[in-house]
Write an enzyme that holds these catalytic residues in place. Structure first.
Site, PDB file in Angstrom:
ATOM      1  N   ASN A 207       1.044  -1.234  -0.172  1.00  0.00           N
ATOM      2  CA  ASN A 207       0.151   0.074   0.023  1.00  0.00           C
ATOM      3  C   ASN A 207       0.948   1.236   0.037  1.00  0.00           C
ATOM      4  O   ASN A 207       2.089   1.078   0.090  1.00  0.00           O
ATOM      5  CB  ASN A 207      -0.817  -0.267   0.964  1.00  0.00           C
ATOM      6  CG  ASN A 207      -0.150  -0.088   2.404  1.00  0.00           C
ATOM      7  OD1 ASN A 207       0.491   0.896   2.926  1.00  0.00           O
ATOM      8  ND2 ASN A 207      -0.076  -0.965   3.118  1.00  0.00           N
ATOM      9  N   ASP A 276      -3.486  -6.558   5.203  1.00  0.00           N
ATOM     10  CA  ASP A 276      -4.641  -7.437   5.999  1.00  0.00           C
ATOM     11  C   ASP A 276      -4.573  -8.953   5.224  1.00  0.00           C
ATOM     12  O   ASP A 276      -5.077  -9.926   5.637  1.00  0.00           O
ATOM     13  CB  ASP A 276      -5.947  -7.043   5.549  1.00  0.00           C
ATOM     14  CG  ASP A 276      -6.017  -5.806   6.425  1.00  0.00           C
ATOM     15  OD1 ASP A 276      -5.708  -6.053   7.575  1.00  0.00           O
ATOM     16  OD2 ASP A 276      -6.753  -4.710   5.981  1.00  0.00           O
ATOM     17  N   LYS A 286       9.689 -16.237 -10.427  1.00  0.00           N
ATOM     18  CA  LYS A 286       8.818 -15.163 -11.102  1.00  0.00           C
ATOM     19  C   LYS A 286       7.882 -15.848 -11.797  1.00  0.00           C
ATOM     20  O   LYS A 286       8.122 -16.910 -12.508  1.00  0.00           O
ATOM     21  CB  LYS A 286       9.705 -14.211 -11.976  1.00  0.00           C
ATOM     22  CG  LYS A 286       8.905 -13.228 -12.425  1.00  0.00           C
ATOM     23  CD  LYS A 286       9.643 -12.301 -13.574  1.00  0.00           C
ATOM     24  CE  LYS A 286       8.605 -11.520 -14.415  1.00  0.00           C
ATOM     25  NZ  LYS A 286       9.059 -10.851 -15.516  1.00  0.00           N
ATOM     26  N   PHE A 323      -4.388   2.962  14.517  1.00  0.00           N
ATOM     27  CA  PHE A 323      -4.724   3.948  13.528  1.00  0.00           C
ATOM     28  C   PHE A 323      -5.838   3.295  12.887  1.00  0.00           C
ATOM     29  O   PHE A 323      -5.599   2.168  12.468  1.00  0.00           O
ATOM     30  CB  PHE A 323      -3.494   4.564  12.844  1.00  0.00           C
ATOM     31  CG  PHE A 323      -2.924   5.535  13.209  1.00  0.00           C
ATOM     32  CD1 PHE A 323      -2.182   5.572  14.445  1.00  0.00           C
ATOM     33  CD2 PHE A 323      -2.927   6.883  12.561  1.00  0.00           C
ATOM     34  CE1 PHE A 323      -1.591   6.530  14.988  1.00  0.00           C
ATOM     35  CE2 PHE A 323      -2.053   7.917  13.265  1.00  0.00           C
ATOM     36  CZ  PHE A 323      -1.538   7.757  14.369  1.00  0.00           C
ATOM     37  N   LYS A 337     -13.553  -0.752  15.443  1.00  0.00           N
ATOM     38  CA  LYS A 337     -12.107  -1.548  15.648  1.00  0.00           C
ATOM     39  C   LYS A 337     -11.549  -1.067  17.047  1.00  0.00           C
ATOM     40  O   LYS A 337     -10.827  -2.300  17.438  1.00  0.00           O
ATOM     41  CB  LYS A 337     -11.223  -0.644  14.439  1.00  0.00           C
ATOM     42  CG  LYS A 337     -11.462  -1.232  13.201  1.00  0.00           C
ATOM     43  CD  LYS A 337     -10.511  -0.504  12.152  1.00  0.00           C
ATOM     44  CE  LYS A 337     -10.987  -0.579  10.953  1.00  0.00           C
ATOM     45  NZ  LYS A 337     -10.472   0.130   9.651  1.00  0.00           N
ATOM     46  N   LYS A 341     -10.641  -4.600  18.870  1.00  0.00           N
ATOM     47  CA  LYS A 341      -9.209  -5.062  19.119  1.00  0.00           C
ATOM     48  C   LYS A 341      -8.798  -4.676  20.431  1.00  0.00           C
ATOM     49  O   LYS A 341      -7.554  -4.815  20.781  1.00  0.00           O
ATOM     50  CB  LYS A 341      -8.347  -4.115  18.384  1.00  0.00           C
ATOM     51  CG  LYS A 341      -8.465  -4.316  16.699  1.00  0.00           C
ATOM     52  CD  LYS A 341      -7.723  -3.673  15.594  1.00  0.00           C
ATOM     53  CE  LYS A 341      -8.068  -3.887  14.444  1.00  0.00           C
ATOM     54  NZ  LYS A 341      -6.827  -4.004  13.343  1.00  0.00           N
TER      55      LYS A 341
HETATM   56  O1  C5P Z   1      -8.495  -3.391  10.817  1.00  0.00           O
HETATM   57  P1  C5P Z   1      -7.745  -2.236  10.280  1.00  0.00           P
HETATM   58  O2  C5P Z   1      -6.440  -2.708   9.558  1.00  0.00           O
HETATM   59  O3  C5P Z   1      -8.381  -1.232   9.646  1.00  0.00           O
HETATM   60  O4  C5P Z   1      -7.069  -1.736  11.629  1.00  0.00           O
HETATM   61  C1  C5P Z   1      -5.967  -0.646  11.604  1.00  0.00           C
HETATM   62  C2  C5P Z   1      -5.327  -0.904  12.761  1.00  0.00           C
HETATM   63  O5  C5P Z   1      -4.779  -2.009  13.026  1.00  0.00           O
HETATM   64  C3  C5P Z   1      -3.903   0.013  12.793  1.00  0.00           C
HETATM   65  O6  C5P Z   1      -3.203   0.632  13.719  1.00  0.00           O
HETATM   66  C4  C5P Z   1      -2.834  -1.051  12.072  1.00  0.00           C
HETATM   67  O7  C5P Z   1      -1.565  -0.696  12.280  1.00  0.00           O
HETATM   68  C5  C5P Z   1      -3.380  -2.261  12.857  1.00  0.00           C
HETATM   69  N1  C5P Z   1      -3.260  -3.439  12.176  1.00  0.00           N
HETATM   70  C6  C5P Z   1      -2.431  -4.517  12.717  1.00  0.00           C
HETATM   71  N2  C5P Z   1      -2.313  -5.782  11.859  1.00  0.00           N
HETATM   72  C7  C5P Z   1      -2.892  -5.855  10.900  1.00  0.00           C
HETATM   73  C8  C5P Z   1      -3.769  -4.842  10.018  1.00  0.00           C
HETATM   74  C9  C5P Z   1      -3.857  -3.669  10.807  1.00  0.00           C
HETATM   75  O8  C5P Z   1      -1.725  -4.325  13.885  1.00  0.00           O
HETATM   76  N3  C5P Z   1      -2.846  -7.065  10.230  1.00  0.00           N
END
Ligand code: C5P
Length: 406
Positions: A207, A276, A286, A323, A337, A341
């Site tokens: 990203n 994600d 490759k 974040f 979230k 979390k």
């Molecule tokens: O669920 P989402 O990805 O939108 O949540 C964002 C937050 O979760 C951010 O603080 C990001 O650094 C953290 N995050 C994480 N591990 C992931 C995805 C997101 O710690 N695999």
């Protein structure tokens, strides 16, 4: 306590005599250095009388016997304060010019530096000025103000020199070493940048995160006295001086570094844009191009922050801050979230808005807290967001007055 006060050429300089008086009343010895243009707005005689010391101006003044006065002045100071700081002086400092006594002193100083910008609103908002301020903040220079209101040019907006009483209070605290260390003794873990998940030996899924927000947080935490571990995905940014930096690429590497770093830590701020999804078994070489296209099945990557939230359970430490990059229903999604979390705060970030999100110099965030508080902040530089967030966290979780609140 010794304050070296740089005065530069703008109308705000008319407030400097009062500033000198307040600094001295607060127990500081004040030595004034004026730039060539400052004398148009305030006289040397006034500042000499109020400071009860000679006022310095020219680099090569006959008074200076050995020509190394700038080094002596810089060495003696507990604080270099520049008020008012014009766009020109900010640019000199940012660019490392040494074409007059004040800019040379800045380069020679090892003490804290505070600048109080003052100029016309359009000048202040110009990207050149903002970029210079950003450079200075990154170096640890304390920027105070400007205030907003009516300006000498008849316009109204940001650009007024902060009131002398406010500048004096901040300057005396910094010169006395009373601020800047509000996170002293604390272990802080910050994640920054993107992650990359390989699709094959040469391609990856990622990203556009640049790491600006996470790196600004690391710098702000170091500046406040914390011991900082920065876990960073691939970025073009230099490692912040004073942080332990762990460079990672994949989510699993970031997970490992964060879980290890957060053992016994006081605060974890996950500013990284962690992937994600990932490919379970990426090909080592490759993948060949095929006219039939390519189907990839992506599995969920581990959610590091959710895992930290589960591990912590109802314990107050580490304080967990996430974040949330959102394109729709910012507050609602971010709040979900936070709960899912088990976080203390979440910084919601509208990534589809100009001046916010991925790669932007600035950010416009809403801070949402577990207790229900929702605070929408104006557009600010990422350094300002970092400073405000850490000051808030220090006040809520780490000041003596906060007691046992988690
Ligand atoms: O669920 P989402 O990805 O939108 O949540 C964002 C937050 O979760 C951010 O603080 C990001 O650094 C953290 N995050 C994480 N591990 C992931 C995805 C997101 O710690 N695999």
């Amino acid at each position: 306590m010794e304050v070296l006060l740089g005065v530069t050429g703008c109308i705000g300089a008319y407030k400097v005599p009062e500033l000198v008086r307040l600094l001295r009343a607060g127990g500081a010895g004040v030595t004034v250095v004026m730039t060539r243009n400052a004398g148009w707005f305030v006289t040397e005689g006034t500042l000499q009388t109020l400071s009860q010391r000679p006022v310095y101006g020219d680099m090569f003044h006959p008074r200076t016997a050995d020509g190394i006065e700038h080094i002596d002045l810089a060495r003696r100071a507990d604080l270099l304060l520049v008020a008012p700081a014009t766009a020109h002086t900010l640019a000199s400092f940012a660019g490392g010019l040494a074409d007059d006594l004040l800019s040379t002193i800045y380069l020679a100083s090892a003490c804290p530096v505070m600048v109080a910008p003052a100029m016309n609103s359009f000048m202040y908002q110009h990207s050149a000025v903002q970029a210079n301020l950003e450079i200075l903040r990154r170096r640890g220079v304390e920027v105070v103000g400007p205030g907003t209101g009516e300006l000498a040019c008849g316009e109204s907006g940001p650009g007024r020199l902060l009131e002398p009483a406010d500048i004096a209070a901040k300057a005396l605290a910094l010169a006395g070493g009373k601020t800047g260390q509000i996170l002293a003794g604390l272990n802080v873990v910050i994640s920054s940048g993107p992650t990359r998940e390989p699709l094959d030996g040469v391609r990856f899924l990622s990203n556009p995160a640049t790491g600006r927000m996470g790196h600004a947080l690391a710098e702000a935490a170091i500046h406040r006295g914390a011991t900082v571990t920065l876990v960073s995905g691939p970025t073009h940014l230099p490692d912040p001086a004073g942080a332990r930096v762990v460079h990672v690429t994949r989510v699993e590497e970031m997970r490992h570094a964060i879980l290890e770093g957060s053992e016994g830590s006081d605060l974890v701020v996950m500013a990284a844009a962690v992937g994600d999804y990932r490919l379970a078994r990426p090909a080592a070489g490759k993948l060949k191009k095929s006219a039939r296209g390519l189907d990839l099945h992506l599995e969920p990557a581990p959610d590091i922050l959710a895992e930290l939230g589960r591990r912590r359970g109802s314990a107050p430490r580490p304080v967990l801050v996430g974040f949330a990059a959102e394109t729709d229903d910012l507050v609602l999604n971010a709040r979900r979230k936070l709960e899912a979390k088990n976080l203390d705060h979440i910084v919601a970030n509208p990534v589809n808005r100009a001046g916010a999100g991925f790669g932007a110099e600035t950010n416009q965030v809403t801070l949402i807290s577990r207790n229900g508080d929702t605070d929408s902040w104006p557009v600010m530089s990422k350094s300002q967001v970092a400073a405000r967030l850490l000051d808030h966290l220090a006040g809520v979780h780490f000041s003596a007055a906060a007691g046992t609140e988690g």
